[in-house]
Scaffold this motif. Structure first.
Motif, PDB file in Angstrom:
ATOM      1  N   LEU A  58       0.822  -1.213   0.000  1.00  0.00           N
ATOM      2  CA  LEU A  58       0.000   0.000   0.000  1.00  0.00           C
ATOM      3  C   LEU A  58       0.860   1.268   0.000  1.00  0.00           C
ATOM      4  O   LEU A  58       0.333   2.376  -0.081  1.00  0.00           O
ATOM      5  N   TYR A  59       2.165   1.094   0.077  1.00  0.00           N
ATOM      6  CA  TYR A  59       3.070   2.238   0.021  1.00  0.00           C
ATOM      7  C   TYR A  59       2.913   2.986  -1.302  1.00  0.00           C
ATOM      8  O   TYR A  59       2.573   2.395  -2.335  1.00  0.00           O
ATOM      9  N   THR A  60       3.211   4.273  -1.267  1.00  0.00           N
ATOM     10  CA  THR A  60       3.264   5.072  -2.487  1.00  0.00           C
ATOM     11  C   THR A  60       4.583   4.798  -3.207  1.00  0.00           C
ATOM     12  O   THR A  60       5.501   4.179  -2.648  1.00  0.00           O
ATOM     13  N   GLU A  61       4.680   5.277  -4.420  1.00  0.00           N
ATOM     14  CA  GLU A  61       5.903   5.114  -5.206  1.00  0.00           C
ATOM     15  C   GLU A  61       7.118   5.654  -4.456  1.00  0.00           C
ATOM     16  O   GLU A  61       8.172   5.010  -4.407  1.00  0.00           O
ATOM     17  N   SER A  62       6.992   6.833  -3.859  1.00  0.00           N
ATOM     18  CA  SER A  62       8.133   7.431  -3.157  1.00  0.00           C
ATOM     19  C   SER A  62       8.493   6.654  -1.903  1.00  0.00           C
ATOM     20  O   SER A  62       9.674   6.535  -1.545  1.00  0.00           O
ATOM     21  N   GLU A  63       7.500   6.110  -1.227  1.00  0.00           N
ATOM     22  CA  GLU A  63       7.767   5.317  -0.021  1.00  0.00           C
ATOM     23  C   GLU A  63       8.471   4.005  -0.388  1.00  0.00           C
ATOM     24  O   GLU A  63       9.377   3.560   0.323  1.00  0.00           O
ATOM     25  N   ILE A  64       8.058   3.411  -1.497  1.00  0.00           N
ATOM     26  CA  ILE A  64       8.714   2.187  -1.969  1.00  0.00           C
ATOM     27  C   ILE A  64      10.165   2.482  -2.326  1.00  0.00           C
ATOM     28  O   ILE A  64      11.085   1.748  -1.957  1.00  0.00           O
ATOM     29  N   ALA A  65      10.369   3.577  -3.057  1.00  0.00           N
ATOM     30  CA  ALA A  65      11.721   3.962  -3.467  1.00  0.00           C
ATOM     31  C   ALA A  65      12.614   4.211  -2.254  1.00  0.00           C
ATOM     32  O   ALA A  65      13.792   3.831  -2.242  1.00  0.00           O
ATOM     33  N   GLN A  67      12.413   2.842   0.743  1.00  0.00           N
ATOM     34  CA  GLN A  67      12.822   1.584   1.373  1.00  0.00           C
ATOM     35  C   GLN A  67      13.831   0.832   0.524  1.00  0.00           C
ATOM     36  O   GLN A  67      14.818   0.310   1.042  1.00  0.00           O
ATOM     37  N   LEU A  68      13.605   0.783  -0.780  1.00  0.00           N
ATOM     38  CA  LEU A  68      14.544   0.088  -1.657  1.00  0.00           C
ATOM     39  C   LEU A  68      15.938   0.701  -1.580  1.00  0.00           C
ATOM     40  O   LEU A  68      16.942  -0.015  -1.498  1.00  0.00           O
ATOM     41  N   LYS A  69      15.991   2.017  -1.586  1.00  0.00           N
ATOM     42  CA  LYS A  69      17.288   2.702  -1.521  1.00  0.00           C
ATOM     43  C   LYS A  69      17.940   2.534  -0.157  1.00  0.00           C
ATOM     44  O   LYS A  69      19.135   2.239  -0.057  1.00  0.00           O
ATOM     45  N   ASP A  70      17.150   2.713   0.901  1.00  0.00           N
ATOM     46  CA  ASP A  70      17.682   2.635   2.254  1.00  0.00           C
ATOM     47  C   ASP A  70      18.195   1.232   2.561  1.00  0.00           C
ATOM     48  O   ASP A  70      19.219   1.056   3.228  1.00  0.00           O
ATOM     49  N   ALA A  71      17.476   0.221   2.040  1.00  0.00           N
ATOM     50  CA  ALA A  71      17.870  -1.171   2.282  1.00  0.00           C
ATOM     51  C   ALA A  71      19.013  -1.617   1.378  1.00  0.00           C
ATOM     52  O   ALA A  71      19.673  -2.620   1.657  1.00  0.00           O
ATOM     53  N   GLY A  72      19.236  -0.879   0.291  1.00  0.00           N
ATOM     54  CA  GLY A  72      20.270  -1.269  -0.657  1.00  0.00           C
ATOM     55  C   GLY A  72      19.867  -2.440  -1.534  1.00  0.00           C
ATOM     56  O   GLY A  72      20.703  -3.253  -1.936  1.00  0.00           O
ATOM     57  N   ALA A  73      18.572  -2.533  -1.844  1.00  0.00           N
ATOM     58  CA  ALA A  73      18.063  -3.651  -2.642  1.00  0.00           C
ATOM     59  C   ALA A  73      18.589  -3.599  -4.073  1.00  0.00           C
ATOM     60  O   ALA A  73      18.732  -2.524  -4.662  1.00  0.00           O
ATOM     61  N   THR A  74      18.848  -4.781  -4.634  1.00  0.00           N
ATOM     62  CA  THR A  74      19.311  -4.881  -6.025  1.00  0.00           C
ATOM     63  C   THR A  74      18.363  -5.712  -6.881  1.00  0.00           C
ATOM     64  O   THR A  74      18.493  -5.734  -8.098  1.00  0.00           O
ATOM     65  N   PHE A  75      17.430  -6.414  -6.251  1.00  0.00           N
ATOM     66  CA  PHE A  75      16.420  -7.209  -6.940  1.00  0.00           C
ATOM     67  C   PHE A  75      15.054  -6.849  -6.349  1.00  0.00           C
ATOM     68  O   PHE A  75      14.962  -6.460  -5.177  1.00  0.00           O
ATOM     69  N   LEU A  76      14.003  -7.010  -7.161  1.00  0.00           N
ATOM     70  CA  LEU A  76      12.651  -6.717  -6.688  1.00  0.00           C
ATOM     71  C   LEU A  76      11.655  -7.639  -7.364  1.00  0.00           C
ATOM     72  O   LEU A  76      11.719  -7.874  -8.569  1.00  0.00           O
ATOM     73  N   ASP A  84       3.057  -0.901 -11.735  1.00  0.00           N
ATOM     74  CA  ASP A  84       3.349   0.473 -12.178  1.00  0.00           C
ATOM     75  C   ASP A  84       4.191   1.226 -11.157  1.00  0.00           C
ATOM     76  O   ASP A  84       5.231   1.810 -11.496  1.00  0.00           O
ATOM     77  N   LYS A  85       3.740   1.223  -9.901  1.00  0.00           N
ATOM     78  CA  LYS A  85       4.515   1.977  -8.905  1.00  0.00           C
ATOM     79  C   LYS A  85       5.812   1.256  -8.549  1.00  0.00           C
ATOM     80  O   LYS A  85       6.810   1.898  -8.223  1.00  0.00           O
ATOM     81  N   ALA A  86       5.818  -0.060  -8.655  1.00  0.00           N
ATOM     82  CA  ALA A  86       7.059  -0.797  -8.413  1.00  0.00           C
ATOM     83  C   ALA A  86       8.094  -0.469  -9.469  1.00  0.00           C
ATOM     84  O   ALA A  86       9.277  -0.266  -9.167  1.00  0.00           O
ATOM     85  N   SER A  87       7.654  -0.387 -10.726  1.00  0.00           N
ATOM     86  CA  SER A  87       8.552  -0.069 -11.828  1.00  0.00           C
ATOM     87  C   SER A  87       9.135   1.332 -11.673  1.00  0.00           C
ATOM     88  O   SER A  87      10.336   1.544 -11.855  1.00  0.00           O
ATOM     89  N   ALA A  88       8.273   2.287 -11.325  1.00  0.00           N
ATOM     90  CA  ALA A  88       8.731   3.667 -11.161  1.00  0.00           C
ATOM     91  C   ALA A  88       9.709   3.792  -9.996  1.00  0.00           C
ATOM     92  O   ALA A  88      10.729   4.484 -10.093  1.00  0.00           O
ATOM     93  N   ALA A  89       9.407   3.116  -8.889  1.00  0.00           N
ATOM     94  CA  ALA A  89      10.283   3.174  -7.714  1.00  0.00           C
ATOM     95  C   ALA A  89      11.627   2.520  -8.013  1.00  0.00           C
ATOM     96  O   ALA A  89      12.681   3.032  -7.624  1.00  0.00           O
ATOM     97  N   ALA A  90      11.586   1.388  -8.718  1.00  0.00           N
ATOM     98  CA  ALA A  90      12.830   0.689  -9.067  1.00  0.00           C
ATOM     99  C   ALA A  90      13.693   1.543  -9.982  1.00  0.00           C
ATOM    100  O   ALA A  90      14.921   1.604  -9.827  1.00  0.00           O
ATOM    101  N   ALA A  91      13.054   2.207 -10.938  1.00  0.00           N
ATOM    102  CA  ALA A  91      13.795   3.075 -11.855  1.00  0.00           C
ATOM    103  C   ALA A  91      14.442   4.236 -11.111  1.00  0.00           C
ATOM    104  O   ALA A  91      15.567   4.646 -11.426  1.00  0.00           O
ATOM    105  N   ALA A  92      13.744   4.731 -10.101  1.00  0.00           N
ATOM    106  CA  ALA A  92      14.250   5.876  -9.344  1.00  0.00           C
ATOM    107  C   ALA A  92      15.517   5.540  -8.561  1.00  0.00           C
ATOM    108  O   ALA A  92      16.344   6.420  -8.310  1.00  0.00           O
ATOM    109  N   LYS A  96      17.377  -2.954 -11.709  1.00  0.00           N
ATOM    110  CA  LYS A  96      17.050  -3.465 -13.040  1.00  0.00           C
ATOM    111  C   LYS A  96      16.591  -4.926 -13.032  1.00  0.00           C
ATOM    112  O   LYS A  96      16.059  -5.417 -14.028  1.00  0.00           O
ATOM    113  N   ASN A  97      16.819  -5.619 -11.929  1.00  0.00           N
ATOM    114  CA  ASN A  97      16.411  -7.021 -11.818  1.00  0.00           C
ATOM    115  C   ASN A  97      14.996  -7.085 -11.254  1.00  0.00           C
ATOM    116  O   ASN A  97      14.789  -7.089 -10.038  1.00  0.00           O
TER     117      ASN A  97
END
Length: 223
Positions: A58-65, A67-76, A84-92, A96-97
């Motif tokens: 239920l997170y927004t695109e910015s909230e997802i981004a 967490q991904l950045k803070d956690a240092g995620a490389t896969f999703l 849609d929001k997952a793709s945008a957050a991952a791109a931000a 790429k995985n």
């Protein structure tokens, strides 16, 4: 999914993720409602000594981004309805995985990981030091913060539950509590798997579906 199928799928997923470059200490984001594949990817990542960061869908695109950045995620991995929001957050954040439980444009189907010999590399894990889960707090006192949980943390929690002796392999559990939360992930999913119980997944709470599921699957324990 039988227990034999679950083990095979976990090993196949782990082996294929390793071939794609996912290695010990890497972080894997899971952005999805409750689905059976959640257990497969979580334990595949754990098998490789990786870290799962489960994300509130239920997170927004910015909230997802964040967490991904803070956690240092490389896969999703995500579900189609959140693509849609997952793709945008991952791109931000430059991930790429990308995988999806089902199909969605720009994502590799998760089923592509379910093939091959299922022979992942043996990884030496220090249970008290190596992280296996990185869920995020509710953010009550600011932005959500990563909660660093080791293999030992999760096992200790399960042994606490074992001490309560309140369900067995003969039980059928209804998993409606979200798997991005540690309660659903450990107390229901992992504890249920550890004891050999049957777990019925619900993607979200809906009263009518909840009652139908209790009746249809003869649920013996609902958290």
């Amino acid at each position: 999914i039988t227990y034999a199928e679950l083990v095979r799928s976990i090993n196949q997923t782990a082996a294929n993720l390793y071939k794609l470059g996912f290695k010990q200490g890497d972080v894997f984001g899971i952005l999805s409602s409750n689905v059976p594949e959640y257990a497969i990817v979580f334990h595949a990542v754990a098998t490789l000594g990786g870290v799962n960061t489960p994300i509130n869908p239920l997170y927004t695109e910015s909230e997802i981004a964040h967490q991904l950045k803070d956690a240092g995620a490389t896969f999703l991995v995500t579900a189609p309805q959140f693509a849609d929001k997952a793709s945008a957050a991952a791109a931000a954040v430059g991930i790429k995985n990308l995988f999806v439980f089902g199909e969605a444009a720009g994502f590799e189907p998760f089923t592509t990981l379910l093939g091959g010999d299922g022979n992942p590399p043996k990884v030496k894990i220090n249970p008290r030091e190596d992280l296996v889960a990185l869920p995020y707090s509710s953010g009550t006192t600011g932005l959500p913060k990563g909660v660093m949980l080791t293999h030992h943390n999760l096992i200790s929690n399960m042994r606490q539950m074992e001490g309560l002796d309140y369900f067995t392999s003969e039980d059928t559990l209804l998993c409606v509590l979200p798997l991005f939360h540690i309660y659903g992930l450990v107390v229901i999913l992992n504890m249920g798997l550890y004891l050999g119980a049957t777990i019925v997944m619900m993607p979200r709470f809906d009263l009518e579906l909840f009652l139908k599921s209790v009746s249809k699957y003869r649920i013996t324990l609902a958290h």
